[in-house]
Design a protein around this motif. Structure first.
Motif, short mmCIF file in Angstrom:
data_model
loop_
_atom_site.label_atom_id
_atom_site.label_comp_id
_atom_site.label_asym_id
_atom_site.label_seq_id
_atom_site.Cartn_x
_atom_site.Cartn_y
_atom_site.Cartn_z
N GLU A 1 0.83 -1.20 0.00
CA GLU A 1 0.00 0.00 0.00
C GLU A 1 0.86 1.25 0.00
N TRP A 2 1.97 1.21 0.75
CA TRP A 2 2.88 2.36 0.80
C TRP A 2 3.53 2.59 -0.55
N MET A 3 3.95 1.52 -1.22
CA MET A 3 4.59 1.66 -2.53
C MET A 3 3.59 2.19 -3.56
N GLU A 4 2.36 1.73 -3.50
CA GLU A 4 1.33 2.21 -4.42
C GLU A 4 1.04 3.69 -4.17
N ALA A 5 0.97 4.08 -2.91
CA ALA A 5 0.73 5.49 -2.58
C ALA A 5 1.90 6.36 -3.03
N LEU A 6 3.11 5.87 -2.89
CA LEU A 6 4.29 6.61 -3.35
C LEU A 6 4.28 6.76 -4.86
N TYR A 7 3.90 5.70 -5.56
CA TYR A 7 3.81 5.73 -7.02
C TYR A 7 2.78 6.77 -7.47
N GLN A 8 1.65 6.80 -6.79
CA GLN A 8 0.60 7.77 -7.13
C GLN A 8 0.99 9.19 -6.75
N ARG A 9 1.62 9.37 -5.60
CA ARG A 9 1.98 10.71 -5.14
C ARG A 9 3.02 11.35 -6.05
N LEU B 1 11.12 3.83 -14.17
CA LEU B 1 9.71 3.97 -13.81
C LEU B 1 8.86 2.85 -14.40
N GLY B 2 9.23 2.39 -15.59
CA GLY B 2 8.50 1.27 -16.19
C GLY B 2 8.67 -0.01 -15.39
N SER B 3 9.87 -0.25 -14.90
CA SER B 3 10.07 -1.45 -14.08
C SER B 3 9.36 -1.31 -12.74
N TRP B 4 9.28 -0.09 -12.21
CA TRP B 4 8.52 0.14 -10.97
C TRP B 4 7.06 -0.21 -11.20
N ALA B 5 6.50 0.24 -12.30
CA ALA B 5 5.09 -0.07 -12.60
C ALA B 5 4.88 -1.58 -12.77
N ALA B 6 5.81 -2.24 -13.44
CA ALA B 6 5.67 -3.68 -13.65
C ALA B 6 5.73 -4.44 -12.32
N ILE B 7 6.65 -4.06 -11.45
CA ILE B 7 6.76 -4.72 -10.14
C ILE B 7 5.50 -4.49 -9.32
#
Length: 113
Positions: free
Chosen positions: A35-43, A97-103
């Motif tokens: 949840e923290w990683m998803e929130a960081l990605y969105q922020r 950033l693409g690899s972050w989205a894939a993970i």
């Protein structure tokens, strides 16, 4: 001849830098709360930044075709690569950033294996 003797080179390196950044982000994503990683990605709006980096890359790649170029500089100097270092940075951003989205997608739909 400088590039043959181990001197600095401005050709390439963007993809490797992006893979290194993506690996670092992936290791944090695996050990942190999803949840923290998803929130960081969105922020940070990482998805938008990734798309904008591709658009800027395309625009910069077309600049020489219409006659616009950065000064070439002098061989071996820091700013001697013209537009190539900027393109390398954009590739690094896109890959990381693409690899972050894939993970994040793997973690969301498959869980931590």
């Amino acid at each position: 001849m400088n590039w043959l003797c181990g001197g600095t080179s401005v050709r390439g390196g963007g993809f490797a830098a992006g893979v290194a950044g993506g690996t670092a982000i992936s290791l944090v994503a695996i050990t942190a709360a999803p949840e923290w990683m998803e929130a960081l990605y969105q922020r940070w709006r990482a998805g938008t930044v990734e798309k904008v980096s591709v658009l800027v890359f395309i625009l910069l790649a077309f600049m020489p075709l219409i006659g616009l170029e950065l000064p070439q500089g002098e061989m071996g100097r820091l700013v001697s690569g013209g537009i190539i270092p900027l393109l390398n940075v954009l590739v690094a951003v896109k890959v990381a950033l693409g690899s972050w989205a894939a993970i994040l997608l793997f973690i969301r739909y498959r869980g931590l294996l």
